[in-house]
Structure formats: structure tokens, C-alpha cells
Design a protein around this motif. Structure first.
Motif: not given
Length: 378
Positions: A154-156, A179-180, A365-366, A201-202
Motif C-alpha cells: 500500500a502507498i499513502i 490512499t490519499l 491501505v484500508s 480514492y480512499e
């Protein structure tokens, strides 16, 4: 031994009780008797507590000793109230171990449903868990169908919302499965969160916490601090959470000092858990207490492993991606973080096109949060 004469024996017998025949003797005797009886009654009460019938309310309180002398944790375990008319019906377990995963992966977001997970407070709208178990996490996390096999990364993308141009660039270029993370200090944050959700997006809301270099690190005026009281930190937390709606969790921003202090950290994590908000530890602090305390509290959480563009070196970015993949291959998943730099976005897009051949999957990422997250050596 010589015997007493009969007269001496009678005199001794008369003298012995003479004190008790006087008024003062009688009074002293009564006082001593009352003191003795009182002492015996106190001992009896202490060893035989009164048993009272249980209260009529359906709330049971359980207390678990909290480590490090913080005190006691009080959990309310209550029956689910009756579903209100028009409220989304979801199977749910009530109490300390709220099972968010039971809500399902397909929810229609409407103002009526959002209102069910909203506490209308004076500071602004705050997230809450609805009577049917719906929460910010179940509603606003990105929906992905089915199980995802193999290593997951996952990438934030952090620090969004402060620059309209940067947010627009991310919405146009970044893969939908990133994820933003939005800044709580962004203007018109509620509208920007809606735009992010509408774009597929989440999002996370950044939660600033005190670092070891606080003062030098600029985390804003509402940073949660070790030196503040619990009530003041909760007040700041609520201000941050009330800035907008549409996020499923918070990203710890900074925190290299506060995340080490269990007594300061635990009440914050407890509030987030009770409000149905997941926690992503972005402190990059190996000694952080977030995972340990979140696991105790049955709170959804995970941690960031790699800061991809902490330096501006392309080589460091590439090495960071490689580290994420290695960790995911060894342990199932890994989380990285980056900023909305043009070069970083280019590197991200190029890397994403190569994942399929290595059987690695980019996920929101959730999908990686859990009540129990183990941290392994790299």
C-alpha cells in the motif's frame, strides 16, 4: 504457699468488684464494651460485603488493569438498540471488540447514511459508530472485491489539500488504489474530501503528534503534545476530526515523541477506536507504542514501513520500493508513504506497471489494517 484466712478471702472478693459498683466504673465498662462491639462489627462488614441485586440497565462494565499504572479501562458492553427507520441494517457484534468487517464491501454513500455515523458536536461533525455498527471505516474505505493473493503493498500520498494544484495532479495521475492523506489545516477540507471520494480514492486525515524535535518540526497549532492534559489533547483531536467527513482513518503525522508515551497515547487511541476510525502509524518510530496499545484496545491499525521520498534521491526512492516488496514477500504486506512531488508521482506510475509480472499487488491501505499487527525486523 500460705492460704488466706476466711476473712481475707471475703475481703478480697468484696474489693474486686468495688470499682465496677461505682458510677464511673460502670461508664468506663460500657464504653469499652461499645468500642469492642464496634470493632467486631467493622471486621464483620469488611469480610462480609453486602450483596445487592444487579441494576436493571443492560450495561455491564468490565475493568482491565492497564499497564504502566495508567489506571483502569472501562468498557461498556451494551445491547444493540433497535434499528431506526431508514437506517442501514448490518450484522454486528456490540462491545469492546467491534467487528467492522461484518459490514460488507458494498455500501451506497448518501447524506442519510453519512448522518448515521455523525455526531453533531459544537466543534463540528465528529465520526461515531451507528447503532447498527456502521462506521467511517466501513463506509469510506475503498471497496475491493474478493481476496487478494500474494504480497500486497500500500502507498499513502501525504500532505494533500494545502495545494489545490498538487491535489489536482494526484487525482489525475495516481493509481486509484493508493490512499490519499489530507492535511487538517487545508481550506475547504470537507469539499476536498468529497472530491477525493468522488474520484474513486480512499482518504486518511493527518493527525499531528509531537516529535522529538517539536518546534523545529512544523506540525501546526493543534498538534497533540505530551505536555498537555488528556482533556486538552482530546479537545485538539476532536477539532482535527471535525474538519471534514469522508476519511476512514487517521495517519499519525510526526509523533516520534508522543507515540513513545503510553499514558498520553492510550486515551487518544481509545477515542479513535470508539469513533470507528482506523489508525495508521506514520511516525516511523521503531519504539512506537501504537501497535501494542491498539492491539490491546482491539483497534484497527497498521504502520508505515518506508518513507519513499524523505530525500530527493531517485535511488533512495527505488530502494524504498524494493524494501517494501521484500518485506511484503516475507510477511504478506507492507506500507510506504510519499509526497505529491512530480518526480515521485512519475516513479510511482512506472513502478505500478511492473508489479503484475512480480505477482505483487498495489492495494488501498484500508485492506491492510487489523486489530493485531506484528512488526518484524526488516
Amino acid at each position: 504457699m500460705p492460704r488466706l484466712s476466711k476473712n481475707q478471702e471475703e475481703g478480697a472478693a468484696d474489693a474486686a468488684p468495688s470499682f465496677f459498683k461505682k458510677p464511673i466504673g460502670i461508664a468506663v465498662t460500657l464504653v469499652c464494651a461499645l468500642v469492642f462491639i464496634g470493632a467486631m462489627w467493622s471486621i464483620y462488614v469488611a469480610t462480609h460485603p453486602t450483596i445487592e441485586p444487579p441494576p436493571a440497565a443492560t450495561v455491564q462494565l468490565s475493568q482491565d488493569v492497564i499497564e504502566e499504572g495508567v489506571g483502569f479501562e472501562e468498557e461498556a458492553v451494551e445491547e444493540a438498540p433497535e434499528k431506526q427507520e431508514g437506517e442501514l441494517s448490518l450484522p454486528v457484534k456490540r462491545g469492546a471488540a467491534m467487528d467492522f468487517s461484518l459490514a460488507g464491501d458494498h455500501l451506497d454513500i448518501s447524506p442519510e447514511i453519512v448522518d448515521q455515523i455523525t455526531q453533531h458536536a459544537e466543534v463540528g461533525p465528529l465520526p461515531k459508530i451507528s447503532s447498527s455498527g456502521l462506521s467511517a471505516f466501513t463506509l469510506f474505505s475503498r471497496k475491493v472485491d474478493g481476496e487478494i493473493p500474494g504480497p500486497k503493498v500500500a502507498i499513502i500520498i501525504r500532505d494533500l489539500g494545502l495545494s489545490n494544484a498538487a491535489l489536482t495532479e494526484v487525482l489525475q495521475q495516481a493509481p486509484r488504489d493508493v490512499t490519499l492523506a489530507m492535511s487538517p489545516y487545508a481550506e475547504d477540507l470537507s469539499d476536498k474530501l468529497k472530491e477525493v471520494n468522488a474520484s474513486g480514492y480512499e482518504s486518511l486525515l493527518m493527525l499531528p503528534m509531537e516529535t522529538s524535535q517539536y518546534g523545529y518540526d512544523d506540525t501546526g497549532k493543534n498538534t497533540l503534545l505530551v505536555s498537555l492534559s488528556i482533556s486538552e489533547n482530546i479537545k485538539r483531536l476532536e477539532w482535527i476530526l471535525s474538519r471534514g467527513q469522508g476519511y476512514f482513518g487517521v495517519l499519525i503525522d510526526g509523533g516520534s515523541r508522543l507515540t513513545l508515551r503510553s499514558q498520553s497515547l492510550r486515551p487518544i487511541l481509545e477515542q479513535l477506536r470508539r469513533r470507528g476510525v482506523a489508525v495508521i502509524d506514520g511516525s516511523l518510530e521503531d519504539r512506537s507504542q501504537i501497535s501494542r496499545l491498539s492491539s490491546q484496545l482491539k483497534a484497527l491499525h497498521n504502520f508505515v514501513l518506508v518513507d519513499l521520498d524523505k530525500t530527493t534521491s531517485e535511488q533512495d526512492f527505488d530502494k524504498g520500493l524494493e524494501k517494501l516488496e521484500r518485506y511484503a514477500e516475507a510477511h504478506g504486506s507492507a506500507i510506504g508513504i510519499m509526497r505529491p512531488y512530480a518526480l515521485s508521482l512519475q516513479k510511482l506510475k512506472a513502478w505500478n506497471t511492473t508489479l503484475e509480472k512480480r505477482e505483487v499487488t498495489l492495494v488501498p491501505v484500508s485492506k491492510l489494517v487489523s486489530w493485531s499487527v506484528k512488526r518484524y525486523d526488516d
